[in-house]
Design an enzyme around this catalytic site. Structure first.
Site, mmCIF file in Angstrom:
data_model
loop_
_atom_site.group_PDB
_atom_site.id
_atom_site.type_symbol
_atom_site.label_atom_id
_atom_site.label_comp_id
_atom_site.label_asym_id
_atom_site.label_seq_id
_atom_site.Cartn_x
_atom_site.Cartn_y
_atom_site.Cartn_z
ATOM 1 N N ALA A 13 43.206 40.848 31.982
ATOM 2 C CA ALA A 13 41.869 41.190 31.878
ATOM 3 C C ALA A 13 41.247 40.243 30.876
ATOM 4 C CB ALA A 13 41.356 42.841 32.329
ATOM 5 N N GLN A 53 54.417 46.085 37.538
ATOM 6 C CA GLN A 53 55.768 45.515 39.053
ATOM 7 C C GLN A 53 55.518 45.643 39.846
ATOM 8 O OE1 GLN A 53 59.332 48.061 39.219
ATOM 9 N NE2 GLN A 53 59.254 48.958 36.913
ATOM 10 N N GLY A 54 54.212 46.367 40.536
ATOM 11 C CA GLY A 54 54.121 46.231 41.784
ATOM 12 C C GLY A 54 53.581 44.346 42.323
ATOM 13 N N GLY A 55 52.777 43.913 41.528
ATOM 14 C CA GLY A 55 52.735 42.555 41.428
ATOM 15 C C GLY A 55 50.973 42.581 42.617
ATOM 16 N N ARG A 275 49.878 56.968 46.978
ATOM 17 C CA ARG A 275 50.172 57.766 46.099
ATOM 18 C C ARG A 275 49.668 59.243 45.584
ATOM 19 N NH1 ARG A 275 49.315 52.684 41.930
ATOM 20 N NH2 ARG A 275 50.801 52.295 43.132
ATOM 21 N N LEU A 371 45.469 44.457 39.036
ATOM 22 C CA LEU A 371 46.409 43.675 38.662
ATOM 23 C C LEU A 371 44.916 42.392 39.162
ATOM 24 C CD1 LEU A 371 49.729 42.278 38.403
ATOM 25 C CD2 LEU A 371 47.742 43.188 36.480
HETATM 26 C C1 SIN Z 1 54.678 50.215 41.928
HETATM 27 O O1 SIN Z 1 54.828 48.973 41.662
HETATM 28 O O2 SIN Z 1 54.337 51.028 42.372
HETATM 29 C C2 SIN Z 1 53.126 50.479 41.016
HETATM 30 C C3 SIN Z 1 51.533 49.292 41.745
HETATM 31 C C4 SIN Z 1 50.540 49.034 41.291
HETATM 32 O O3 SIN Z 1 50.759 50.543 40.241
HETATM 33 O O4 SIN Z 1 49.381 48.862 41.562
#
Ligand code: SIN
Length: 484
Positions: A13, A53-55, A275, A371
């Site tokens: 950010a 990691q996720g993107g 989640r 992100l």
């Molecule tokens: C993940 O890669 O599981 C985390 C992605 C996120 O926190 O949005």
């Protein structure tokens, strides 16, 4: 020292805001860590972006915009600000195209098409990555490469606020304390993760700016919506737990217990449930005496190498069935802002990214929307500053000189905050435990605390107060009955 725009933080950010501000403005970044990027590809460093990691979640095309909005609102469990979500997704769709044009190297297939990962509670695979599960690290490197603003390293101790206007911040560089005067200030300092005894976050992330804002009379909103990630490696020797991305479950990884049973169905869930629910199912199973693992064996070895290098490295250390547990992951709440990322109740101050409560995540954030939020609201703040810029008049404010930086009880207090939040304001809460927890936090106030520990404590107390005041079980906030 004087500047036009002071940015606090150096994650996605903060760097994106610096990138989008007009080139003729003097911009200064102040951040906690000194190195360009201290993370070793997914192993941690100075800020949470490096660890992401996720993107970046982004609609596949114009036809997918409404569906991305609907998924975000559904995950948010009725608490999203729907206008803010629409801004996030529509502006995000355009911004990702702009970043592609600026040559942000999103992962592509052999035909040049964008590769999109599937994550929990997304109705489609729409998460863009940069070098697979090192997305945050490479996004940040890309932004750092474009950065011309200087960065100073140390700690922000206070915000200079008088008569409802922010004039800058007090900064300690490790040797001296000084006021940095600025016509506009952007808080982009991240969340609160290391206030929890178990977290996927960087240990430096202590919610200090949220506490400073509250100390200066600004509103913190939705602080009880603390998001837990269901699949962090259950390693006992440190507060920070390595993350196993949701994208692994999107690619076929399963959650099993020590009898090799896929038990999630017992709790009405599956690997791609939102989640909050998945964290509760994993937590309940662990509480029932079982051990829980993420079974990575269904993932093709070639996919590991090309898309999941972080997970591959973790698998080399912890095996193909690493033990998992939920861990604190993301602060949904934060400093209350309006639709232009302006902090409510004060002129000249903005908050973006995880530090802010923009309303886009409701009570439970959809995977990889963070992100996107960081980038979109950085751009909105930068545009607003450009459109609405004026210099503050001359002002002189005494720095908070009397406040001691360190107290002899700091470390014990931090440890007590961590245990109290984790045990009493964690995945599953109970009214009586929360009330006791609040009293424990209040008792710490009597200790000999440095100014920043005091601000972190104020953030922790706000989490406790918001959680106790919440009347519903919603999203990340779940209170079980005393008799259960
Ligand atoms: C993940 O890669 O599981 C985390 C992605 C996120 O926190 O949005």
């Amino acid at each position: 020292m004087q500047t036009d725009v002071l940015i606090v933080g150096n994650g996605a950010a903060a760097l994106a805001a610096a990138r989008f501000l007009p080139k003729n403005m003097r911009v200064l970044i102040v951040a906690k860590s000194g190195e360009k990027s201290t993370a070793k590809r997914g192993e941690g460093g100075s800020n949470n972006t490096d660890l992401a990691q996720g993107g970046i979640a982004c609609p596949i095309d114009e036809n997918d915009i409404e569906s991305h909005i609907a998924d975000t609102i559904k995950a948010g469990a009725g608490r999203c600000d729907e206008k803010a979500v629409r801004t996030l997704v529509t502006r995000g769709f355009d911004l990702i195209r702009e970043l592609c044009a600026l040559s942000l190297p999103f992962d592509r297939d052999e035909k040049g098409g964008l590769i999109r990962a599937k994550e929990a509670a997304h109705s489609k695979a729409r998460v863009l990555q940069v070098q697979g599960d090192h997305s945050g690290f490479f996004l940040r490197l890309f932004l750092l490469d474009q950065l011309s603003a200087p960065q100073l390293y140390g700690a922000v101790i206070d915000l200079l606020i008088e008569d409802d206007c922010c004039y800058g911040a007090t900064f300690f560089d490790g040797e001296k304390m000084e006021n940095i005067y600025a016509n506009r200030v952007i808080i982009a300092s991240g969340g609160i993760g290391a206030l929890y005894a178990s977290t996927t976050n960087e240990p430096l992330i202590l919610g200090e700016l949220q506490g400073i804002a509250a100390f200066r009379g600004l509103t913190l909103k939705d602080m009880h919506f603390t998001q837990f990630h269901p699949t962090a490696i259950d390693r006992k020797d440190s507060v920070q737990k390595p993350l196993l991305s949701e994208a692994l479950r999107g690619a076929g990884a399963t959650i099993i217990d020590d009898r090799s049973r896929r038990f999630l169905e017992d709790y009405g869930e599956n690997e791609l449930s939102p989640r909050d629910r998945l964290s509760r199912a994993v937590f309940a199973h662990i509480q029932s005496g079982r051990k829980v693992f993420l079974d990575l064996s269904a993932i093709e070895p070639s996919l590991f190498r090309s898309r999941f290098e972080s997970a591959d490295r973790l698998a080399a250390k912890y095996g193909l069935k690493p033990p998992i547990s939920p861990a604190f992951h993301y602060s949904i709440g934060g400093i209350a802002v309006d639709s232009n990322a302006k902090v409510l109740g004060v002129k000249g101050l903005y908050a973006i990214g995880e530090a802010a409560s923009s309303g886009v995540h409701g009570a439970n954030r959809l995977a990889s929307n963070s992100l996107l939020e960081a980038l979109v609201f950085a751009k909105i703040a930068a545009e607003n500053i450009a459109d609405d810029f004026s210099a503050n008049g001359d002002i002189k404010i005494d720095p908070i000189g009397a406040a001691a930086l360190n107290g002899k009880d700091d470390q014990t207090a931090l440890e007590t905050i961590r245990q109290t939040l984790w045990n009493r304001f964690g995945v599953v809460r109970q009214k009586s435990a929360m009330i006791e927890g609040k009293a424990i936090l209040e008792s710490l106030e009597k200790g000999d605390l440095g100014v920043l520990t005091r601000r972190s404590l104020l953030t922790a107390k706000t989490i406790a107060n918001c959680a106790i005041a919440e009347t519903q079980n919603v999203g990340a906030h779940y209170v079980k009955k005393e008799t259960d």
